[in-house]
Design a protein around this motif. Structure first.
Motif, PDB file in Angstrom:
ATOM      1  N   GLY A 273      28.297  42.138  19.896  1.00  0.00           N
ATOM      2  CA  GLY A 273      27.540  42.425  18.686  1.00  0.00           C
ATOM      3  C   GLY A 273      27.942  41.596  17.486  1.00  0.00           C
ATOM      4  O   GLY A 273      27.095  41.198  16.683  1.00  0.00           O
ATOM      5  N   ASP A 274      29.257  41.323  17.338  1.00  0.00           N
ATOM      6  CA  ASP A 274      29.668  40.535  16.182  1.00  0.00           C
ATOM      7  C   ASP A 274      29.274  39.069  16.335  1.00  0.00           C
ATOM      8  O   ASP A 274      29.011  38.378  15.345  1.00  0.00           O
ATOM      9  N   MET A 275      29.195  38.553  17.573  1.00  0.00           N
ATOM     10  CA  MET A 275      28.683  37.197  17.797  1.00  0.00           C
ATOM     11  C   MET A 275      27.203  37.131  17.419  1.00  0.00           C
ATOM     12  O   MET A 275      26.743  36.167  16.802  1.00  0.00           O
ATOM     13  N   VAL A 276      26.472  38.161  17.806  1.00  0.00           N
ATOM     14  CA  VAL A 276      25.061  38.256  17.427  1.00  0.00           C
ATOM     15  C   VAL A 276      24.933  38.261  15.900  1.00  0.00           C
ATOM     16  O   VAL A 276      24.079  37.578  15.326  1.00  0.00           O
ATOM     17  N   GLY A 277      25.803  39.029  15.238  1.00  0.00           N
ATOM     18  CA  GLY A 277      25.766  39.116  13.780  1.00  0.00           C
ATOM     19  C   GLY A 277      26.003  37.780  13.115  1.00  0.00           C
ATOM     20  O   GLY A 277      25.308  37.411  12.152  1.00  0.00           O
ATOM     21  N   ILE A 278      26.976  37.021  13.608  1.00  0.00           N
ATOM     22  CA  ILE A 278      27.277  35.701  13.046  1.00  0.00           C
ATOM     23  C   ILE A 278      26.076  34.775  13.194  1.00  0.00           C
ATOM     24  O   ILE A 278      25.676  34.087  12.248  1.00  0.00           O
ATOM     25  N   LEU A 284      19.589  33.154   9.070  1.00  0.00           N
ATOM     26  CA  LEU A 284      19.018  33.577   7.792  1.00  0.00           C
ATOM     27  C   LEU A 284      19.602  32.812   6.611  1.00  0.00           C
ATOM     28  O   LEU A 284      19.166  33.001   5.478  1.00  0.00           O
ATOM     29  N   ALA A 285      20.602  31.951   6.856  1.00  0.00           N
ATOM     30  CA  ALA A 285      21.271  31.162   5.812  1.00  0.00           C
ATOM     31  C   ALA A 285      21.936  32.063   4.774  1.00  0.00           C
ATOM     32  O   ALA A 285      21.783  31.877   3.560  1.00  0.00           O
ATOM     33  N   ALA A 286      22.720  33.018   5.257  1.00  0.00           N
ATOM     34  CA  ALA A 286      23.402  33.960   4.372  1.00  0.00           C
ATOM     35  C   ALA A 286      24.493  33.255   3.569  1.00  0.00           C
ATOM     36  O   ALA A 286      25.163  32.344   4.064  1.00  0.00           O
ATOM     37  N   ASP A 287      24.668  33.685   2.339  1.00  0.00           N
ATOM     38  CA  ASP A 287      25.754  33.183   1.497  1.00  0.00           C
ATOM     39  C   ASP A 287      26.998  34.052   1.626  1.00  0.00           C
ATOM     40  O   ASP A 287      28.111  33.547   1.701  1.00  0.00           O
ATOM     41  N   VAL A 288      26.782  35.373   1.634  1.00  0.00           N
ATOM     42  CA  VAL A 288      27.887  36.328   1.707  1.00  0.00           C
ATOM     43  C   VAL A 288      27.688  37.230   2.918  1.00  0.00           C
ATOM     44  O   VAL A 288      26.596  37.775   3.121  1.00  0.00           O
ATOM     45  N   VAL A 289      28.740  37.376   3.726  1.00  0.00           N
ATOM     46  CA  VAL A 289      28.712  38.271   4.872  1.00  0.00           C
ATOM     47  C   VAL A 289      29.726  39.385   4.645  1.00  0.00           C
ATOM     48  O   VAL A 289      30.891  39.120   4.338  1.00  0.00           O
ATOM     49  N   VAL A 290      29.270  40.620   4.804  1.00  0.00           N
ATOM     50  CA  VAL A 290      30.149  41.790   4.689  1.00  0.00           C
ATOM     51  C   VAL A 290      30.257  42.404   6.077  1.00  0.00           C
ATOM     52  O   VAL A 290      29.238  42.726   6.698  1.00  0.00           O
ATOM     53  N   THR A 291      31.480  42.562   6.573  1.00  0.00           N
ATOM     54  CA  THR A 291      31.658  43.052   7.943  1.00  0.00           C
ATOM     55  C   THR A 291      32.997  43.771   8.066  1.00  0.00           C
ATOM     56  O   THR A 291      33.949  43.439   7.357  1.00  0.00           O
ATOM     57  N   PRO A 292      33.098  44.763   8.937  1.00  0.00           N
ATOM     58  CA  PRO A 292      34.355  45.501   9.076  1.00  0.00           C
ATOM     59  C   PRO A 292      35.481  44.672   9.698  1.00  0.00           C
ATOM     60  O   PRO A 292      35.243  43.603  10.283  1.00  0.00           O
ATOM     61  N   VAL A 293      36.685  45.182   9.620  1.00  0.00           N
ATOM     62  CA  VAL A 293      37.854  44.490  10.151  1.00  0.00           C
ATOM     63  C   VAL A 293      37.790  44.345  11.667  1.00  0.00           C
ATOM     64  O   VAL A 293      38.494  43.516  12.247  1.00  0.00           O
ATOM     65  N   SER A 294      36.957  45.123  12.330  1.00  0.00           N
ATOM     66  CA  SER A 294      36.859  45.067  13.790  1.00  0.00           C
ATOM     67  C   SER A 294      36.034  43.891  14.291  1.00  0.00           C
ATOM     68  O   SER A 294      36.047  43.583  15.485  1.00  0.00           O
ATOM     69  N   SER A 295      35.321  43.211  13.415  1.00  0.00           N
ATOM     70  CA  SER A 295      34.516  42.056  13.830  1.00  0.00           C
ATOM     71  C   SER A 295      35.406  40.841  14.042  1.00  0.00           C
ATOM     72  O   SER A 295      36.456  40.692  13.423  1.00  0.00           O
ATOM     73  N   THR A 296      34.934  39.922  14.873  1.00  0.00           N
ATOM     74  CA  THR A 296      35.709  38.742  15.220  1.00  0.00           C
ATOM     75  C   THR A 296      36.045  37.868  14.007  1.00  0.00           C
ATOM     76  O   THR A 296      35.249  37.760  13.061  1.00  0.00           O
ATOM     77  N   SER A 297      37.211  37.225  14.063  1.00  0.00           N
ATOM     78  CA  SER A 297      37.634  36.317  12.989  1.00  0.00           C
ATOM     79  C   SER A 297      36.810  35.029  12.980  1.00  0.00           C
ATOM     80  O   SER A 297      36.941  34.208  12.079  1.00  0.00           O
ATOM     81  N   LEU A 298      35.935  34.851  13.982  1.00  0.00           N
ATOM     82  CA  LEU A 298      35.020  33.708  13.974  1.00  0.00           C
ATOM     83  C   LEU A 298      34.116  33.704  12.741  1.00  0.00           C
ATOM     84  O   LEU A 298      33.598  32.653  12.352  1.00  0.00           O
ATOM     85  N   THR A 299      33.919  34.864  12.160  1.00  0.00           N
ATOM     86  CA  THR A 299      33.095  34.946  10.950  1.00  0.00           C
ATOM     87  C   THR A 299      33.652  34.004   9.892  1.00  0.00           C
ATOM     88  O   THR A 299      32.903  33.263   9.245  1.00  0.00           O
ATOM     89  N   PRO A 389      33.101  28.278  18.302  1.00  0.00           N
ATOM     90  CA  PRO A 389      34.485  28.008  18.730  1.00  0.00           C
ATOM     91  C   PRO A 389      34.944  29.023  19.776  1.00  0.00           C
ATOM     92  O   PRO A 389      34.383  30.118  19.897  1.00  0.00           O
ATOM     93  N   ASN A 390      35.950  28.656  20.550  1.00  0.00           N
ATOM     94  CA  ASN A 390      36.459  29.521  21.612  1.00  0.00           C
ATOM     95  C   ASN A 390      37.289  30.672  21.031  1.00  0.00           C
ATOM     96  O   ASN A 390      38.514  30.561  20.892  1.00  0.00           O
ATOM     97  N   ARG A 391      36.607  31.725  20.701  1.00  0.00           N
ATOM     98  CA  ARG A 391      37.278  32.923  20.215  1.00  0.00           C
ATOM     99  C   ARG A 391      36.507  34.110  20.765  1.00  0.00           C
ATOM    100  O   ARG A 391      35.293  34.216  20.575  1.00  0.00           O
ATOM    101  N   TYR A 392      37.199  34.975  21.465  1.00  0.00           N
ATOM    102  CA  TYR A 392      36.513  36.026  22.205  1.00  0.00           C
ATOM    103  C   TYR A 392      37.074  37.401  21.856  1.00  0.00           C
ATOM    104  O   TYR A 392      38.252  37.549  21.517  1.00  0.00           O
ATOM    105  N   THR A 393      36.208  38.389  21.952  1.00  0.00           N
ATOM    106  CA  THR A 393      36.622  39.763  21.674  1.00  0.00           C
ATOM    107  C   THR A 393      36.200  40.669  22.817  1.00  0.00           C
ATOM    108  O   THR A 393      35.281  40.354  23.586  1.00  0.00           O
ATOM    109  N   PHE A 394      36.887  41.783  22.912  1.00  0.00           N
ATOM    110  CA  PHE A 394      36.544  42.789  23.920  1.00  0.00           C
ATOM    111  C   PHE A 394      36.954  44.142  23.363  1.00  0.00           C
ATOM    112  O   PHE A 394      37.965  44.259  22.665  1.00  0.00           O
TER     113      PHE A 394
END
Length: 488
Positions: A273-278, A284-299, A389-394
């Motif tokens: 889900g967080d990959m989908v979010g990114i 959408l060409a977002a300027d600011v992304v707000v996301t919880p600490v549980s989302s991937t650091s790829l953001t 980039p190669n960064r994965y979550t589970f």
């Protein structure tokens, strides 16, 4: 009407029906008429009537009411309808519809909304989500509801539900058909894993209206608790098998109330889900992304966004973060959670198309944005993920793990670094940093991250792991939960 006074705090304590990360949740057998009526009455009294934007006499007048496809949901909705009517309000009953569809229609009409849904949790539980005319209620408003004292009728607390108003559904469908009408989806073949998701028919209508060939799979009348953060092994296998059999470009599904997407590529591989979010935020060409600490650091690592704001887990915190960002910038502000739910903090304009802000989790927008992004780049969905980039979550969870037990465990780990390392990731190197924004999140010298927190919706302990390979992320999560289960 004969009434009796009752305190919501007392009902909450006796029933254990209480607010979680989003809405009130509890066992169906404990969501009695009295409990559901009291929460609804308290919402009308403490949130709707106390809103500042309209004359007080009109504030409780219009409430959009709907529910998911759980067996218990229509009955609970009938209790909510009675509470609204007895308070002098007008009910627009939308029937079985996605939570974001109800929130969207309510926002357009400056109305309130109530959605009876337990989202992804098992069918023996359910819940109620509340929306003021400003949108999803805040944590402060939740507290006001909990501490309220309300009048309950001495007799029946239910009423017959009217026929569903189809305008609510139509408004939501048109929102996306209009915005994505020029995306050139013709020739795409998309499967819908329908299960018991409330969006299963609406989603097909939207996709077909956009020229997409739709295959429907896995429909059932028995409630299936799809958790987009912890996809069931049988659903992983099933999607892969369906991909081989039906040769689709994507497979879509949702959780029970369709505010969280489950998106699979042409190989039937479910996307996090967080990959989908990114990817959606990038499209959408977002300027600011707000996301919880549980989302991937790829953001942050993607460097696609001017600012990334981290919050506690739960849509009210993401919404609060977006509201604050709106005071600091005029750029496009979006939010997403690790479950894939996507929120719009400001209007989106692409070409001559405008998509109005909708500050509640939504599943349809990220689905269509991912398809549009792949079509624009002339690639399959799997290539979009491969471009990151190669960064994965589970993530996974221990079920039937009481919140009190989770809290006690995290308290021990917080004060015993050696034990924390042994239990969470003994082979990941030393502890580099600890983040207690929400739960207990530890970064190790290997670059691995393991995060434990109690669920806000059910008696579960959730684990989120992040690493440079998918295999290691899964092993980190699985082994951590195994050690917890063994030693607690």
């Amino acid at each position: 009407m004969n009434t009796k006074r009752i305190n919501v705090d007392a009902l909450m304590a006796s029933s254990d029906v209480r607010f979680g990360t989003s809405g009130v949740r509890g066992l169906v057998k404990r969501m009695t008429e009295e409990v559901c009526y009291a929460y609804t009455a308290a919402f009308l009294q403490e949130v709707v009537v106390k809103s500042d934007s309209v004359n007080q006499a009109d504030k409780a007048n219009l409430v959009i009411l709907g529910h998911d496809l759980r067996p218990s949901s229509p009955y609970i909705a009938s209790v909510c309808a009675a509470a609204i009517t007895n308070a002098g309000g007008q009910v627009i009953y939308a029937g079985a519809l996605p939570t974001p569809a109800l929130a969207c229609y309510a926002k357009h009409h400056h109305a309130s909304a109530i959605v009876v849904t337990g989202s992804h949790i098992p069918f023996d539980r359910n819940g109620i989500k509340f929306y003021g005319e400003h949108g999803e209620i805040s944590k402060a408003e939740e507290l006001a509801i909990e501490h309220a004292t309300v009048n309950l009728p001495a007799t029946s607390m239910t009423m017959a539900l009217p026929l569903a108003d189809k305008q609510v559904e139509s408004y939501y469908i048109q929102r996306y058909v209009d915005f994505f009408g020029d995306a050139n989806f013709k020739g795409l073949r998309v499967a819908i894993y329908e299960h018991s998701g409330v969006a299963r028919d609406l989603l097909r209508t939207i996709l077909e209206a956009l020229g997409i060939e739709v295959i429907t799979l896995g429909r059932t009348n028995e409630f299936v608790p799809i958790d987009t953060e912890a996809v069931r092994p049988e659903d992983v296998i099933q999607a892969s098998n369906w991909a081989k059999e039906y040769a689709f470009d994507a497979i879509f599904s949702t959780d029970g109330d369709a505010d969280r997407p489950l998106i699979g590529d042409e190989l039937g591989q479910w996307m996090r889900g967080d990959m989908v979010g990114i990817l959606c935020a990038k499209y959408l060409a977002a300027d600011v992304v707000v996301t919880p600490v549980s989302s991937t650091s790829l953001t942050e690592q993607s460097a696609w966004f001017n600012q990334v704001v981290r919050t506690k887990i739960g849509s009210p915190y993401v919404i609060s973060g977006m509201e604050h960002a709106n005071t600091q910038t005029t750029g496009l502000i979006v939010g997403f959670e690790a479950n894939g739910g996507f929120l719009l903090g400001s209007d989106v304009i692409i070409g001559n198309k405008k998509l109005e802000a909708l500050a509640t989790r939504d599943a349809i927008l990220p689905m269509l944005a991912i398809l549009a992004m792949a079509r624009k780049q002339g690639c399959q969905l799997s290539a979009l993920v491969a471009s990151l980039p190669n960064r994965y979550t589970f993530s996974d969870r221990l079920q039937n793990f009481p919140k009190e037990q989770s809290s006690a465990l995290l308290n021990v780990l917080q004060h015993d670094a050696a034990r924390a390392q042994l239990m969470m990731a003994p082979n990941a190197g030393g502890i580099v940093s600890i983040d207690m924004t929400d739960g207990f999140r530890v970064s190790f010298s290997s670059g691995d991250i393991v995060h434990l927190r109690p669920s806000g919706n059910a008696p579960e302990l959730r684990c989120y792991a992040e690493s440079d390979t998918q295999e290691n992320a899964q092993l980190l999560c699985t082994h951590c939960l195994e050690r917890v289960a063994t030693h607690v």
